[in-house]
Write an enzyme that holds these catalytic residues in place. Structure first.
Site, PDB file in Angstrom:
ATOM      1  N   HIS A   1       0.845  -1.050  -0.109  1.00  0.00           N
ATOM      2  CA  HIS A   1       0.119   0.114   0.082  1.00  0.00           C
ATOM      3  C   HIS A   1       0.616   0.987   0.093  1.00  0.00           C
ATOM      4  O   HIS A   1       1.618   1.416   0.860  1.00  0.00           O
ATOM      5  CB  HIS A   1      -0.930   0.032   1.460  1.00  0.00           C
ATOM      6  CG  HIS A   1      -2.082  -0.928   1.025  1.00  0.00           C
ATOM      7  ND1 HIS A   1      -3.252  -0.820   1.732  1.00  0.00           N
ATOM      8  CD2 HIS A   1      -2.493  -1.778   0.109  1.00  0.00           C
ATOM      9  CE1 HIS A   1      -4.077  -1.515   1.455  1.00  0.00           C
ATOM     10  NE2 HIS A   1      -3.580  -2.325   0.430  1.00  0.00           N
TER      11      HIS A   1
ATOM     12  N   PRO B   1      -3.712   0.649  18.906  1.00  0.00           N
ATOM     13  CA  PRO B   1      -3.258   0.286  17.535  1.00  0.00           C
ATOM     14  C   PRO B   1      -3.467   1.287  16.381  1.00  0.00           C
ATOM     15  O   PRO B   1      -3.184   0.782  15.283  1.00  0.00           O
ATOM     16  CB  PRO B   1      -4.363  -0.966  17.358  1.00  0.00           C
ATOM     17  CG  PRO B   1      -5.520  -0.931  18.006  1.00  0.00           C
ATOM     18  CD  PRO B   1      -4.864   0.069  19.483  1.00  0.00           C
TER      19      PRO B   1
ATOM     20  N   TYR C   1       4.258   6.724   9.991  1.00  0.00           N
ATOM     21  CA  TYR C   1       3.446   5.509   9.528  1.00  0.00           C
ATOM     22  C   TYR C   1       4.428   4.408   8.922  1.00  0.00           C
ATOM     23  O   TYR C   1       4.166   3.127   9.204  1.00  0.00           O
ATOM     24  CB  TYR C   1       2.246   5.728   8.810  1.00  0.00           C
ATOM     25  CG  TYR C   1       1.216   4.778   8.693  1.00  0.00           C
ATOM     26  CD1 TYR C   1      -0.053   4.921   9.468  1.00  0.00           C
ATOM     27  CD2 TYR C   1       1.228   3.827   7.754  1.00  0.00           C
ATOM     28  CE1 TYR C   1      -0.955   4.120   9.643  1.00  0.00           C
ATOM     29  CE2 TYR C   1       0.203   2.963   7.811  1.00  0.00           C
ATOM     30  CZ  TYR C   1      -0.788   2.909   8.598  1.00  0.00           C
ATOM     31  OH  TYR C   1      -1.807   2.018   8.385  1.00  0.00           O
TER      32      TYR C   1
ATOM     33  N   TYR D   1      -8.934   5.626   7.676  1.00  0.00           N
ATOM     34  CA  TYR D   1      -9.097   5.958   9.093  1.00  0.00           C
ATOM     35  C   TYR D   1     -10.135   7.093   9.314  1.00  0.00           C
ATOM     36  O   TYR D   1      -9.934   8.384   8.729  1.00  0.00           O
ATOM     37  CB  TYR D   1      -7.921   6.494   9.558  1.00  0.00           C
ATOM     38  CG  TYR D   1      -6.581   5.261   9.743  1.00  0.00           C
ATOM     39  CD1 TYR D   1      -5.975   4.999   8.615  1.00  0.00           C
ATOM     40  CD2 TYR D   1      -6.418   5.098  10.974  1.00  0.00           C
ATOM     41  CE1 TYR D   1      -5.115   4.116   8.924  1.00  0.00           C
ATOM     42  CE2 TYR D   1      -5.274   3.962  11.188  1.00  0.00           C
ATOM     43  CZ  TYR D   1      -4.780   3.514  10.036  1.00  0.00           C
ATOM     44  OH  TYR D   1      -3.892   2.398  10.248  1.00  0.00           O
TER      45      TYR D   1
ATOM     46  N   LYS E   1       1.570   0.182  15.017  1.00  0.00           N
ATOM     47  CA  LYS E   1       2.949  -0.080  15.369  1.00  0.00           C
ATOM     48  C   LYS E   1       3.578  -1.239  16.279  1.00  0.00           C
ATOM     49  O   LYS E   1       4.699  -1.661  16.416  1.00  0.00           O
ATOM     50  CB  LYS E   1       3.260   1.281  16.139  1.00  0.00           C
ATOM     51  CG  LYS E   1       3.429   2.646  15.159  1.00  0.00           C
ATOM     52  CD  LYS E   1       4.736   2.447  14.333  1.00  0.00           C
ATOM     53  CE  LYS E   1       4.591   3.231  13.393  1.00  0.00           C
ATOM     54  NZ  LYS E   1       4.391   2.650  12.100  1.00  0.00           N
TER      55      LYS E   1
END
Ligand code: RFL
Ligand code: PHB
Length: 389
Positions: free
Chosen positions: A72, A292, A384, A200, A296
């Site tokens: 991704h 979460p 990220y 998200y 990570k």
């Protein structure tokens, strides 16, 4: 029984450490309280940083990851009815891989079996002793019999509820903790993901996350209050709640189906300092927990394990203890940066029960700034996809 390194726990931390040590010719035995099927039934992480993928490559278990993993190049943030893409590839030239923790664990278990390394599953009453001496001991019960495993080092890879961290006296460790007033209700279903990338979503009704395991299997989460019970959530109620938190395009595209797993995870930030106590080394969730939201936890476990494996290999192959001596310090630097990022993502995207109007406006302003500023996007992107070791 004797081994060089006794590893407590056969989650991703313990199994990856075992594999890296086996490759270097170091003998390690894993002692695990559950069965392999139980471990493979736990649905957890889904996103691998590229450095985690590299670690799996080094351990010789990346074949299926390369074949089945979905690369991704970005994620989407959804708020105020709109979706905003954060393009990792354009911003920093890097990406993440969607590949379930269950699959990582399965690959590591298969490799361990393949090289004949020993794992004791279903071990009861596991305890660790004398780790402040040169002759640590692990004791456990199996099939009604008591066993003793002598070793040079103990690796505490037994997760947040494990025995190793609890065996260290309170006076020798310092705990940093934040418990959030909500959890994540997660559903796994054999339905196509709602979008090509993860979404998200920050919504007045709470946070939601649309993730996936493959092109035919989805993983969705909604923020729920800390005292919510999974029994009270029918599949229909879950899908209705999720849909209500998505933008119109995603709500329209959402394909629902029977859940194949449904569970609630509490959200917590936690760090134990230091991560070394004599000849006991903590790694992964045994030493730290992140909420979460930043994806990570598993990645931090992998970075601890790489540092620990390198330290042990240098100690056995070159009688060089520097890596072990600096283990805790090196890990904690990376851990605290991931703690910060995970706390920040959580604060940015969730609804806090005690948030006043000021707090809500600050959250909105931060989302607005983030999606309008390439510098802020870049900061999210580099955290990220994972900071370098
Ligand atoms: P684990 O996986 O908890 O494994 C520990 C093992 O130790 C065993 N054990 C014992 N064995 C012997 N004696 C004892 N006394 C023992 N006590 C426990 C346990 O049975 C178990 O087999 O820890 P490990 O290996 O450090 O791995 C950590 C990861 O599992 C964890 O950080 C991630 O799952 C966190 N996480 C995520 N991480 C990511 O990097 N990306 C993600 O996308 C992501 N999503 C998530 C997550 C965790 C979640 N939950 C459920 C907390 C999503 C969720 C919902
Ligand atoms: C997951 O797919 O389980 C997942 C993905 C991203 C996260 C957390 C969990 O931030």
């Amino acid at each position: 029984m004797r081994t060089q390194v006794a590893i407590i726990g056969a989650g991703p931390s313990g199994l990856l450490l075992g594999q890296l040590l086996a490759k270097a010719g170091i003998d390690a035995i894993i002692v695990e309280q559950r069965s392999p099927d139980y471990i493979l039934g736990r649905i957890r992480a889904g996103i691998l940083e590229s450095v985690t993928a590299d670690a799996l490559e080094r351990a010789g278990v990346a074949e299926r990851l390369h074949h089945d993993g979905l690369v991704h190049h970005g994620i989407e943030l959804s708020f105020g009815g709109q979706r905003h893409r954060i393009d990792f590839q354009a911003l920093i030239g890097r990406s993440v891989t969607v590949y379930g923790q269950t699959e990582v664990t399965r690959d590591l278990m298969a490799a361990r079996e393949g090289c004949g390394a020993r794992t004791i599953y279903d071990a009861q009453d596991v305890s660790v002793h004398d780790f402040d001496t040169a002759a640590p001991v692990v004791r456990y019960r199996k099939d009604g019999q008591l066993h003793e495993l002598r070793c040079d080092f103990i690796a505490g890879c037994d997760g947040f509820h494990g025995v190793t961290r609890r065996s260290v006296p309170d006076s020798s460790k310092r705990i940093f903790e934040r418990v959030y007033p909500f959890g994540w209700l997660g559903v796994l279903s054999d339905t196509p993901p709602v979008a090509d990338e993860l979404i998200y979503a920050s919504h007045d009704r709470g946070f939601a996350l649309c993730s996936m395991r493959s092109l035919t299997r989805s993983r969705y989460y909604v923020q729920v209050s800390a005292d919510e019970r999974v029994e009270d959530w029918s599949d229909q109620r879950f899908w209705d709640e999720l849909r209500s938190r998505l933008d119109a395009r995603a709500a329209e595209a959402l394909v629902t189906g029977a859940s194949i797993e449904k569970s609630i995870a509490p959200l917590r930030s936690f760090v134990c300092e230091p991560m070394r106590f004599g000849n006991l080394f903590l790694a992964g969730d045994a030493a730290h927990i992140v909420p979460p939201t930043g994806a990570k936890g598993l990645n931090l476990a992998a970075s601890d394990v790489l540092y620990l494996a390198d330290g042990l290999i240098a100690r056995y192959q070159h009688d060089d203890a520097t890596g072990l001596d600096t283990y805790s310090q090196k890990c904690l630097r990376r851990v605290w940066k991931a703690e910060r990022f995970s706390w920040w993502m959580t604060s940015l995207l969730h609804r806090f029960p005690d948030a006043d109007d000021f707090a809500l406006r600050i959250q909105q302003a931060e989302l607005d700034y983030l999606t309008g500023s390439p510098a802020a996007c870049m900061s999210l992107a580099e955290n990220y996809v994972g900071l370098p070791y």
